[in-house]
Design a protein around this motif. Structure first.
Motif, PDB file in Angstrom:
ATOM      1  N   UNK A 161      80.470  47.753  27.728  1.00 10.70           N
ATOM      2  CA  UNK A 161      80.738  47.310  29.094  1.00 10.70           C
ATOM      3  C   UNK A 161      81.149  48.399  30.046  1.00 10.70           C
ATOM      4  N   UNK A 162      81.395  49.585  29.520  1.00 13.56           N
ATOM      5  CA  UNK A 162      81.823  50.687  30.376  1.00 13.56           C
ATOM      6  C   UNK A 162      83.330  50.683  30.586  1.00 13.56           C
ATOM      7  N   UNK A 163      83.751  51.580  31.444  1.00 17.34           N
ATOM      8  CA  UNK A 163      85.181  51.760  31.678  1.00 17.34           C
ATOM      9  C   UNK A 163      85.862  50.535  32.294  1.00 17.34           C
ATOM     10  N   UNK A 164      85.235  49.833  33.258  1.00 18.95           N
ATOM     11  CA  UNK A 164      85.901  48.636  33.802  1.00 18.95           C
ATOM     12  C   UNK A 164      86.158  47.562  32.738  1.00 18.95           C
ATOM     13  N   UNK A 165      85.215  47.384  31.818  1.00 20.28           N
ATOM     14  CA  UNK A 165      85.428  46.412  30.744  1.00 20.28           C
ATOM     15  C   UNK A 165      86.551  46.874  29.817  1.00 20.28           C
ATOM     16  N   UNK A 166      86.620  48.167  29.576  1.00 22.74           N
ATOM     17  CA  UNK A 166      87.700  48.728  28.761  1.00 22.74           C
ATOM     18  C   UNK A 166      89.050  48.412  29.387  1.00 22.74           C
ATOM     19  N   UNK A 167      89.171  48.628  30.703  1.00 22.70           N
ATOM     20  CA  UNK A 167      90.431  48.341  31.395  1.00 22.70           C
ATOM     21  C   UNK A 167      90.762  46.851  31.374  1.00 22.70           C
ATOM     22  N   UNK A 168      89.740  46.007  31.530  1.00 28.42           N
ATOM     23  CA  UNK A 168      89.970  44.565  31.502  1.00 28.42           C
ATOM     24  C   UNK A 168      90.482  44.120  30.142  1.00 28.42           C
ATOM     25  N   UNK A 169      89.863  44.612  29.084  1.00 29.99           N
ATOM     26  CA  UNK A 169      90.299  44.242  27.731  1.00 29.99           C
ATOM     27  C   UNK A 169      91.710  44.762  27.470  1.00 29.99           C
ATOM     28  N   UNK A 170      92.014  45.970  27.911  1.00 32.00           N
ATOM     29  CA  UNK A 170      93.356  46.514  27.721  1.00 32.00           C
ATOM     30  C   UNK A 170      94.402  45.699  28.483  1.00 32.00           C
ATOM     31  N   UNK A 171      94.093  45.318  29.717  1.00 31.61           N
ATOM     32  CA  UNK A 171      95.039  44.525  30.517  1.00 31.61           C
ATOM     33  C   UNK A 171      95.249  43.146  29.903  1.00 31.61           C
ATOM     34  N   UNK A 172      94.167  42.508  29.471  1.00 33.11           N
ATOM     35  CA  UNK A 172      94.309  41.187  28.853  1.00 33.11           C
ATOM     36  C   UNK A 172      95.043  41.273  27.517  1.00 33.11           C
ATOM     37  N   UNK A 173      94.854  42.359  26.806  1.00 30.92           N
ATOM     38  CA  UNK A 173      95.612  42.567  25.572  1.00 30.92           C
ATOM     39  C   UNK A 173      97.097  42.704  25.836  1.00 30.92           C
ATOM     40  N   UNK A 174      97.457  43.413  26.907  1.00 31.63           N
ATOM     41  CA  UNK A 174      98.874  43.559  27.261  1.00 31.63           C
ATOM     42  C   UNK A 174      99.472  42.219  27.664  1.00 31.63           C
ATOM     43  N   UNK A 175      98.725  41.430  28.422  1.00 30.69           N
ATOM     44  CA  UNK A 175      99.197  40.094  28.804  1.00 30.69           C
ATOM     45  C   UNK A 175      99.373  39.223  27.558  1.00 30.69           C
ATOM     46  N   UNK A 176      98.417  39.286  26.658  1.00 30.25           N
ATOM     47  CA  UNK A 176      98.519  38.516  25.419  1.00 30.25           C
ATOM     48  C   UNK A 176      99.710  38.940  24.585  1.00 30.25           C
ATOM     49  N   UNK A 177     100.009  40.235  24.576  1.00 28.78           N
ATOM     50  CA  UNK A 177     101.168  40.737  23.841  1.00 28.78           C
ATOM     51  C   UNK A 177     102.463  40.174  24.413  1.00 28.78           C
ATOM     52  N   UNK A 178     102.586  40.192  25.732  1.00 30.63           N
ATOM     53  CA  UNK A 178     103.807  39.677  26.373  1.00 30.63           C
ATOM     54  C   UNK A 178     103.947  38.177  26.138  1.00 30.63           C
ATOM     55  N   UNK A 179     102.852  37.427  26.261  1.00 30.08           N
ATOM     56  CA  UNK A 179     102.896  35.980  26.007  1.00 30.08           C
ATOM     57  C   UNK A 179     103.286  35.712  24.558  1.00 30.08           C
ATOM     58  N   UNK A 180     102.746  36.487  23.644  1.00 33.94           N
ATOM     59  CA  UNK A 180     103.111  36.334  22.237  1.00 33.94           C
ATOM     60  C   UNK A 180     104.577  36.595  21.988  1.00 33.94           C
TER      61      UNK A 180
END
Length: 72
Positions: A21-40
């Motif tokens: 997906x390129x760099x924007x997809x990388x950033x999106x996955x990283x941001x959603x991972x951080x949100x998922x970590x905080x929710x967890x």
């Protein structure tokens, strides 16, 4: 599931997102991972909503009083 295994899965997900997906997809996955970590952490009970809104001095006093109460 061990922490190393979770880290490996997260790294593979970021790698696939970056490759396909390129760099924007990388950033999106990283941001959603951080949100998922905080929710967890909220669901596990390790974080409270007030931890983000209290001042640093107030939070440290609050934690000290809770720790002191646990030791009694």
């Amino acid at each position: 599931m061990s922490t190393a295994l979770v880290g490996m899965i997260a790294g593979m997900a970021l790698g696939f997102a970056g490759y396909f997906g390129g760099f924007p997809a990388f950033l999106l996955v990283a941001a959603l991972g951080a949100v998922g970590f905080v929710v967890g952490r909220f669901l596990d009970g390790d974080l409270e909503p007030g931890d983000f809104f209290r001042s640093r001095d107030f939070r440290s006093r609050d934690h000290r009083s809770r720790d002191r109460d646990r030791l009694r």
